[in-house]
Design a protein around this motif. Sequence first.
Motif, mmCIF file in Angstrom:
data_model
loop_
_atom_site.group_PDB
_atom_site.id
_atom_site.type_symbol
_atom_site.label_atom_id
_atom_site.label_comp_id
_atom_site.label_asym_id
_atom_site.label_seq_id
_atom_site.Cartn_x
_atom_site.Cartn_y
_atom_site.Cartn_z
ATOM 1 N N LEU A 58 0.823 -1.209 0.000
ATOM 2 C CA LEU A 58 0.000 0.000 0.000
ATOM 3 C C LEU A 58 0.859 1.262 0.000
ATOM 4 N N ALA A 59 1.985 1.221 0.699
ATOM 5 C CA ALA A 59 2.885 2.373 0.689
ATOM 6 C C ALA A 59 3.452 2.615 -0.706
ATOM 7 N N ALA A 60 3.716 1.528 -1.435
ATOM 8 C CA ALA A 60 4.197 1.671 -2.803
ATOM 9 C C ALA A 60 3.131 2.320 -3.681
ATOM 10 N N LEU A 61 1.881 1.914 -3.512
ATOM 11 C CA LEU A 61 0.795 2.520 -4.281
ATOM 12 C C LEU A 61 0.647 4.000 -3.930
ATOM 13 N N ALA A 62 0.734 4.310 -2.653
ATOM 14 C CA ALA A 62 0.569 5.697 -2.215
ATOM 15 C C ALA A 62 1.705 6.582 -2.704
ATOM 16 N N GLY A 63 2.841 5.981 -3.012
ATOM 17 C CA GLY A 63 4.004 6.772 -3.382
ATOM 18 C C GLY A 63 4.183 7.029 -4.861
ATOM 19 N N VAL A 64 3.247 6.596 -5.681
ATOM 20 C CA VAL A 64 3.438 6.742 -7.138
ATOM 21 C C VAL A 64 3.089 8.140 -7.640
ATOM 22 N N GLY A 65 2.417 8.928 -6.840
ATOM 23 C CA GLY A 65 1.969 10.257 -7.251
ATOM 24 C C GLY A 65 0.792 10.660 -6.392
ATOM 25 N N THR A 66 0.123 11.730 -6.782
ATOM 26 C CA THR A 66 -1.069 12.170 -6.057
ATOM 27 C C THR A 66 -2.233 11.272 -6.443
ATOM 28 N N VAL A 67 -2.656 10.419 -5.512
ATOM 29 C CA VAL A 67 -3.765 9.510 -5.787
ATOM 30 C C VAL A 67 -5.074 10.280 -5.614
ATOM 31 N N GLU A 68 -5.793 10.466 -6.714
ATOM 32 C CA GLU A 68 -7.038 11.241 -6.661
ATOM 33 C C GLU A 68 -8.275 10.375 -6.467
ATOM 34 N N LEU A 69 -8.182 9.101 -6.831
ATOM 35 C CA LEU A 69 -9.356 8.235 -6.740
ATOM 36 C C LEU A 69 -8.877 6.791 -6.624
ATOM 37 N N ILE A 70 -9.617 6.009 -5.828
ATOM 38 C CA ILE A 70 -9.373 4.574 -5.691
ATOM 39 C C ILE A 70 -10.643 3.851 -6.122
ATOM 40 N N LEU A 71 -10.499 2.909 -7.058
ATOM 41 C CA LEU A 71 -11.622 2.133 -7.556
ATOM 42 C C LEU A 71 -11.407 0.665 -7.231
ATOM 43 N N VAL A 72 -12.501 -0.057 -6.973
ATOM 44 C CA VAL A 72 -12.405 -1.502 -6.792
ATOM 45 C C VAL A 72 -13.388 -2.182 -7.728
ATOM 46 N N THR A 73 -12.967 -3.342 -8.254
ATOM 47 C CA THR A 73 -13.784 -4.042 -9.241
ATOM 48 C C THR A 73 -14.880 -4.887 -8.617
ATOM 49 N N HIS A 74 -14.669 -5.354 -7.373
ATOM 50 C CA HIS A 74 -15.705 -6.123 -6.681
ATOM 51 C C HIS A 74 -15.288 -6.360 -5.244
ATOM 52 N N ARG A 75 -16.140 -6.993 -4.494
ATOM 53 C CA ARG A 75 -16.071 -6.996 -3.040
ATOM 54 C C ARG A 75 -15.037 -7.931 -2.431
ATOM 55 N N HIS A 76 -14.477 -8.864 -3.140
ATOM 56 C CA HIS A 76 -13.602 -9.866 -2.521
ATOM 57 C C HIS A 76 -12.377 -9.226 -1.878
ATOM 58 N N ALA A 77 -11.949 -9.823 -0.773
ATOM 59 C CA ALA A 77 -10.923 -9.205 0.070
ATOM 60 C C ALA A 77 -9.582 -9.054 -0.633
ATOM 61 N N ASP A 78 -9.271 -9.915 -1.601
ATOM 62 C CA ASP A 78 -7.994 -9.774 -2.286
ATOM 63 C C ASP A 78 -7.967 -8.548 -3.200
ATOM 64 N N HIS A 79 -9.096 -7.852 -3.297
ATOM 65 C CA HIS A 79 -9.196 -6.596 -4.035
ATOM 66 C C HIS A 79 -9.447 -5.398 -3.118
ATOM 67 N N THR A 80 -10.164 -5.640 -2.026
ATOM 68 C CA THR A 80 -10.670 -4.527 -1.210
ATOM 69 C C THR A 80 -10.038 -4.376 0.164
ATOM 70 N N ALA A 81 -9.346 -5.393 0.658
ATOM 71 C CA ALA A 81 -8.905 -5.350 2.059
ATOM 72 C C ALA A 81 -8.023 -4.144 2.360
ATOM 73 N N GLY A 82 -7.232 -3.686 1.386
ATOM 74 C CA GLY A 82 -6.358 -2.549 1.610
ATOM 75 C C GLY A 82 -6.971 -1.204 1.273
ATOM 76 N N SER A 83 -8.234 -1.175 0.864
ATOM 77 C CA SER A 83 -8.836 0.072 0.377
ATOM 78 C C SER A 83 -8.911 1.155 1.438
ATOM 79 N N ALA A 84 -9.422 0.794 2.610
ATOM 80 C CA ALA A 84 -9.573 1.800 3.667
ATOM 81 C C ALA A 84 -8.217 2.353 4.088
ATOM 82 N N ARG A 85 -7.220 1.487 4.185
ATOM 83 C CA ARG A 85 -5.885 1.939 4.574
ATOM 84 C C ARG A 85 -5.275 2.824 3.488
ATOM 85 N N LEU A 86 -5.481 2.489 2.210
ATOM 86 C CA LEU A 86 -4.945 3.342 1.149
ATOM 87 C C LEU A 86 -5.633 4.708 1.166
ATOM 88 N N HIS A 87 -6.912 4.740 1.500
ATOM 89 C CA HIS A 87 -7.589 6.034 1.683
ATOM 90 C C HIS A 87 -6.923 6.830 2.805
#
Length: 272
Positions: A58-87
């Motif tokens: 998640l730190a690597a994702l946050a460090g790529v630039g100014t993240v303006e929006l985070i999208l998820v394709t569906h509810r499964h945890a291997d896609h969404t578990a880090g969403s709140a923390r990345l926010h």
Amino acid sequence: MTFNPGPVLQRSSALTQFFLAPNPGPMSLDGTNSYVLRAPAHSAVVVVDPGPEDETHLAALAGVGTVELILVTHRHADHTAGSARLHELTGAPVRAMDANHCHGGGEPLASGEVIRVAGLEIAVMATPGHTSDSACFHLPADGQNGSVLTGDTILGRGTTVLDYPDGKLGDYLASLDLLEALGPATVLPAHGPVLPSLESAARDYRTHREERLAQIRAALTRLGRDATVGEVADAVYAGVGPSVRRAAELSVAAQLSYLRGGREGQAAPPGR
């Protein structure tokens, strides 16, 4: 496209790169492809499918630039578990089809919506089937034929599981038809390598489903029309290992429901 362990940003198309999350497994293949979308000459980015709650990833994702929006394709945890923390790390809102997976003031996605953010144009497509809340994201300006982030609706290799009863085969076949109509767009799956043609991949997936349905019809002829999910899975998926047995039973349940006219109660629950 070469897969590397760890937070290495890899190119997947003209407008996209990805980090491979450290969560390999029978269902996630090499791991979750967490995509970074960036328009030319823009520092702002959009992240799709943050993946697991792994701080290094998640730190690597946050460090790529100014993240303006985070999208998820569906509810499964291997896609969404880090969403709140990345926010928390970026302040960017999280948007998904399911309001339960929206964070930071992000509103639920709507099918047909066109998101204009960070110099990008992202068309939202509802593609239920793998799950009821599955969505794909179309980038029409990404290369000659555009690209589509397909989540788990179409994978880079193998076939997807229908998470029955939430995921339904009738919905999934309609979603494949919708995707096939986009033509030879690049496929950017959430697991596995990039594919060159969405049209071809969707057609192959439909053919596979039709072949499985034929196998299940044949099994029902031998076993009787009231055969249970477990009995049909034994006949049709005899070679699968225990790590994916549950997935096979989910797919059988979805296919039995489809063949029995969508009357959900007639498909025995997985495990019987």
